[in-house]
Design a protein around this motif. Sequence first.
Motif, PDB file in Angstrom:
ATOM      1  N   LEU A 159       8.694  -4.362  17.136  1.00 10.34           N
ATOM      2  CA  LEU A 159       8.197  -3.081  17.643  1.00 10.34           C
ATOM      3  C   LEU A 159       8.046  -3.213  19.155  1.00 10.34           C
ATOM      4  CD1 LEU A 159       6.738  -0.286  17.442  1.00 10.34           C
ATOM      5  CD2 LEU A 159       4.622  -1.574  17.012  1.00 10.34           C
ATOM      6  N   GLN A 160       8.668  -2.297  19.896  1.00 11.35           N
ATOM      7  CA  GLN A 160       8.540  -2.339  21.357  1.00 11.35           C
ATOM      8  C   GLN A 160       8.514  -0.919  21.911  1.00 11.35           C
ATOM      9  OE1 GLN A 160      11.128  -5.002  23.467  1.00 11.35           O
ATOM     10  NE2 GLN A 160      10.653  -4.132  25.471  1.00 11.35           N
ATOM     11  N   VAL A 161       7.505  -0.639  22.721  1.00  9.07           N
ATOM     12  CA  VAL A 161       7.402   0.656  23.395  1.00  9.07           C
ATOM     13  C   VAL A 161       7.015   0.415  24.845  1.00  9.07           C
ATOM     14  CG1 VAL A 161       6.759   1.933  21.314  1.00  9.07           C
ATOM     15  CG2 VAL A 161       4.964   0.967  22.768  1.00  9.07           C
ATOM     16  N   SER A 206       1.054   8.255  24.382  1.00 10.74           N
ATOM     17  CA  SER A 206       1.510   8.104  22.998  1.00 10.74           C
ATOM     18  C   SER A 206       3.008   7.818  22.960  1.00 10.74           C
ATOM     19  CB  SER A 206       1.205   9.360  22.179  1.00 10.74           C
ATOM     20  OG  SER A 206       1.952  10.466  22.644  1.00 10.74           O
ATOM     21  N   ARG A 207       3.386   6.945  22.043  1.00 14.95           N
ATOM     22  CA  ARG A 207       4.790   6.609  21.871  1.00 14.95           C
ATOM     23  C   ARG A 207       5.102   6.534  20.375  1.00 14.95           C
ATOM     24  NH1 ARG A 207       4.924   8.031  26.246  1.00 14.95           N
ATOM     25  NH2 ARG A 207       5.623   6.982  28.156  1.00 14.95           N
ATOM     26  N   ILE A 208       6.329   6.900  20.041  1.00 17.47           N
ATOM     27  CA  ILE A 208       6.800   6.762  18.665  1.00 17.47           C
ATOM     28  C   ILE A 208       8.060   5.907  18.692  1.00 17.47           C
ATOM     29  CG2 ILE A 208       7.639   7.926  16.598  1.00 17.47           C
ATOM     30  CD1 ILE A 208       6.097  10.402  17.454  1.00 17.47           C
ATOM     31  N   ALA A 209       8.017   4.796  17.969  1.00 25.47           N
ATOM     32  CA  ALA A 209       9.165   3.889  17.915  1.00 25.47           C
ATOM     33  C   ALA A 209       9.681   3.815  16.489  1.00 25.47           C
ATOM     34  CB  ALA A 209       8.768   2.501  18.398  1.00 25.47           C
ATOM     35  N   THR A 210      10.973   3.657  16.350  1.00 22.78           N
ATOM     36  CA  THR A 210      11.590   3.502  15.032  1.00 22.78           C
ATOM     37  C   THR A 210      11.979   2.040  14.849  1.00 22.78           C
ATOM     38  OG1 THR A 210      12.456   5.761  15.083  1.00 22.78           O
ATOM     39  CG2 THR A 210      13.453   4.242  13.520  1.00 22.78           C
ATOM     40  N   VAL A 211      11.497   1.435  13.772  1.00 26.66           N
ATOM     41  CA  VAL A 211      11.838   0.043  13.494  1.00 26.66           C
ATOM     42  C   VAL A 211      12.514  -0.043  12.124  1.00 26.66           C
ATOM     43  CG1 VAL A 211       9.930  -0.855  14.873  1.00 26.66           C
ATOM     44  CG2 VAL A 211       9.602  -0.471  12.433  1.00 26.66           C
ATOM     45  N   ALA A 212      13.333  -1.054  11.968  1.00 30.30           N
ATOM     46  CA  ALA A 212      13.980  -1.299  10.671  1.00 30.30           C
ATOM     47  C   ALA A 212      12.955  -1.929   9.737  1.00 30.30           C
ATOM     48  CB  ALA A 212      15.174  -2.221  10.847  1.00 30.30           C
ATOM     49  N   ARG A 213      12.761  -1.323   8.590  1.00 29.13           N
ATOM     50  CA  ARG A 213      11.772  -1.817   7.627  1.00 29.13           C
ATOM     51  C   ARG A 213      12.360  -2.999   6.876  1.00 29.13           C
ATOM     52  NH1 ARG A 213      11.022   0.116   2.866  1.00 29.13           N
ATOM     53  NH2 ARG A 213       9.061  -0.118   1.782  1.00 29.13           N
ATOM     54  N   SER A 214      11.962  -4.195   7.305  1.00 28.92           N
ATOM     55  CA  SER A 214      12.553  -5.421   6.763  1.00 28.92           C
ATOM     56  C   SER A 214      11.629  -6.103   5.760  1.00 28.92           C
ATOM     57  CB  SER A 214      12.858  -6.392   7.917  1.00 28.92           C
ATOM     58  OG  SER A 214      11.679  -6.652   8.662  1.00 28.92           O
ATOM     59  N   TRP A 215      10.667  -5.377   5.228  1.00 34.13           N
ATOM     60  CA  TRP A 215       9.710  -5.964   4.308  1.00 34.13           C
ATOM     61  C   TRP A 215       9.591  -5.114   3.040  1.00 34.13           C
ATOM     62  CZ3 TRP A 215       8.630  -3.878   9.100  1.00 34.13           C
ATOM     63  CH2 TRP A 215       7.990  -2.643   9.105  1.00 34.13           C
ATOM     64  N   LEU A 216       9.090  -5.727   1.986  1.00 37.24           N
ATOM     65  CA  LEU A 216       8.839  -5.008   0.738  1.00 37.24           C
ATOM     66  C   LEU A 216       7.566  -4.183   0.870  1.00 37.24           C
ATOM     67  CD1 LEU A 216       9.530  -7.869  -1.811  1.00 37.24           C
ATOM     68  CD2 LEU A 216      10.961  -5.846  -1.436  1.00 37.24           C
ATOM     69  N   PRO A 217       7.495  -3.049   0.194  1.00 36.95           N
ATOM     70  CA  PRO A 217       6.258  -2.257   0.225  1.00 36.95           C
ATOM     71  C   PRO A 217       5.146  -2.988  -0.508  1.00 36.95           C
ATOM     72  CG  PRO A 217       7.773  -1.355  -1.393  1.00 36.95           C
ATOM     73  CD  PRO A 217       8.538  -2.412  -0.638  1.00 36.95           C
ATOM     74  N   ILE A 218       3.924  -2.573  -0.263  1.00 31.72           N
ATOM     75  CA  ILE A 218       2.773  -3.169  -0.941  1.00 31.72           C
ATOM     76  C   ILE A 218       2.804  -2.789  -2.418  1.00 31.72           C
ATOM     77  CG2 ILE A 218       0.252  -3.273  -1.001  1.00 31.72           C
ATOM     78  CD1 ILE A 218       0.308  -2.361   1.946  1.00 31.72           C
ATOM     79  N   SER A 274       7.666   0.463  -5.054  1.00 30.17           N
ATOM     80  CA  SER A 274       8.552  -0.329  -5.914  1.00 30.17           C
ATOM     81  C   SER A 274       8.790  -1.682  -5.257  1.00 30.17           C
ATOM     82  CB  SER A 274       9.891   0.391  -6.100  1.00 30.17           C
ATOM     83  OG  SER A 274      10.841  -0.469  -6.679  1.00 30.17           O
ATOM     84  N   GLU A 275       8.555  -2.744  -5.991  1.00 30.77           N
ATOM     85  CA  GLU A 275       8.710  -4.079  -5.426  1.00 30.77           C
ATOM     86  C   GLU A 275      10.154  -4.365  -5.035  1.00 30.77           C
ATOM     87  OE1 GLU A 275       6.572  -7.450  -7.049  1.00 30.77           O
ATOM     88  OE2 GLU A 275       5.649  -6.103  -8.490  1.00 30.77           O
ATOM     89  N   GLY A 276      11.089  -3.637  -5.594  1.00 26.79           N
ATOM     90  CA  GLY A 276      12.486  -3.907  -5.290  1.00 26.79           C
ATOM     91  C   GLY A 276      13.047  -3.096  -4.140  1.00 26.79           C
ATOM     92  N   THR A 277      12.181  -2.308  -3.487  1.00 27.68           N
ATOM     93  CA  THR A 277      12.663  -1.438  -2.427  1.00 27.68           C
ATOM     94  C   THR A 277      12.416  -2.049  -1.062  1.00 27.68           C
ATOM     95  OG1 THR A 277      12.174   0.499  -3.776  1.00 27.68           O
ATOM     96  CG2 THR A 277      12.480   0.877  -1.426  1.00 27.68           C
ATOM     97  N   VAL A 278      13.431  -2.106  -0.257  1.00 29.79           N
ATOM     98  CA  VAL A 278      13.301  -2.604   1.106  1.00 29.79           C
ATOM     99  C   VAL A 278      14.376  -1.936   1.952  1.00 29.79           C
ATOM    100  CG1 VAL A 278      14.856  -4.571   0.851  1.00 29.79           C
ATOM    101  CG2 VAL A 278      12.986  -4.697   2.499  1.00 29.79           C
ATOM    102  N   GLY A 279      14.127  -1.846   3.251  1.00 29.32           N
ATOM    103  CA  GLY A 279      15.108  -1.245   4.136  1.00 29.32           C
ATOM    104  C   GLY A 279      14.715   0.150   4.579  1.00 29.32           C
ATOM    105  N   GLY A 280      15.585   0.777   5.366  1.00 26.68           N
ATOM    106  CA  GLY A 280      15.294   2.097   5.910  1.00 26.68           C
ATOM    107  C   GLY A 280      14.533   1.994   7.213  1.00 26.68           C
ATOM    108  N   ASP A 281      14.425   3.111   7.891  1.00 24.29           N
ATOM    109  CA  ASP A 281      13.722   3.143   9.170  1.00 24.29           C
ATOM    110  C   ASP A 281      12.290   3.624   8.984  1.00 24.29           C
ATOM    111  OD1 ASP A 281      15.933   2.274  10.567  1.00 24.29           O
ATOM    112  OD2 ASP A 281      16.665   4.303  10.988  1.00 24.29           O
TER     113      ASP A 281
END
Length: 242
Positions: free
Chosen positions: A225-227, A52-64, A88-95
């Motif tokens: 995403l890379q592990v 098992s691996r846990i990776a942190t990626v930058a959320r570069s997309w809008l939520p559904i 929220s359609e206007g929310t993007v970013g974060g890990d």
Amino acid sequence: MDTSLKRIVALLGCVFFLAALALAKDEPWKGKPYEQWDKKDLERIFTDSPWSRIATVARSWLPISEKDVHDKIISGTRKLPAELERASEGTVGGDLNVNVYWASSRVMRAASARKSELIDGKKDIDIAKYSSEPQDEYQIVVQAADMAPFFRHNEEYFQTVATLQMKKTKLKLSPSHVRYERDAQGVLVTAAVFYFPKKTPSGDPVMAADEKNVSFVCKLEGSTLQVSFEPPKMVDATGADL
């Protein structure tokens, strides 16, 4: 080296050996039958094991959003999932933390079956049989709280943006196919399973016997995403487990 120093070195060596032995005994995949795994064992397997691996990626997309699922929801018969109502359609970013599992292994298959039995309350599960069934391909499972990139792209798309890479031989494999698991409504993607061949077209193993590092790489919109997995550590009570 004088006698007292030799004794200290010997004592330290003994302490380190005992500590390593104790740690090994704590590894449920080596010292405990599948049927006896408890919730703590499962937590360790899913979050802190060689499979098992846990990776942190930058959320570069809008939520559904509701707009995204409009065409997939039959008017008047389905409701937008509660999770999406808060998007929220206007929310993007974060890990975003992404879980990646080497799911074709005996350990991960046994852990999944034991979870179904212990936590989900499913009965009549033959854990030993399920975990020991031969797997024709390596299986990598990707899960996260936000699976929007998978919702917006089909399985065929992810065949083109994911690879399994061998460090020793430099071999890069593309998935033979990708399969989505969805929620009860059939709307949200809850997991993506990537299948990779175990053998080359000529019949040779794709992974060398002495391979020490294998990387799973997948493009997620503007992020990657890379592990990495370490086959020498992916060993259960009966041997190598991939």
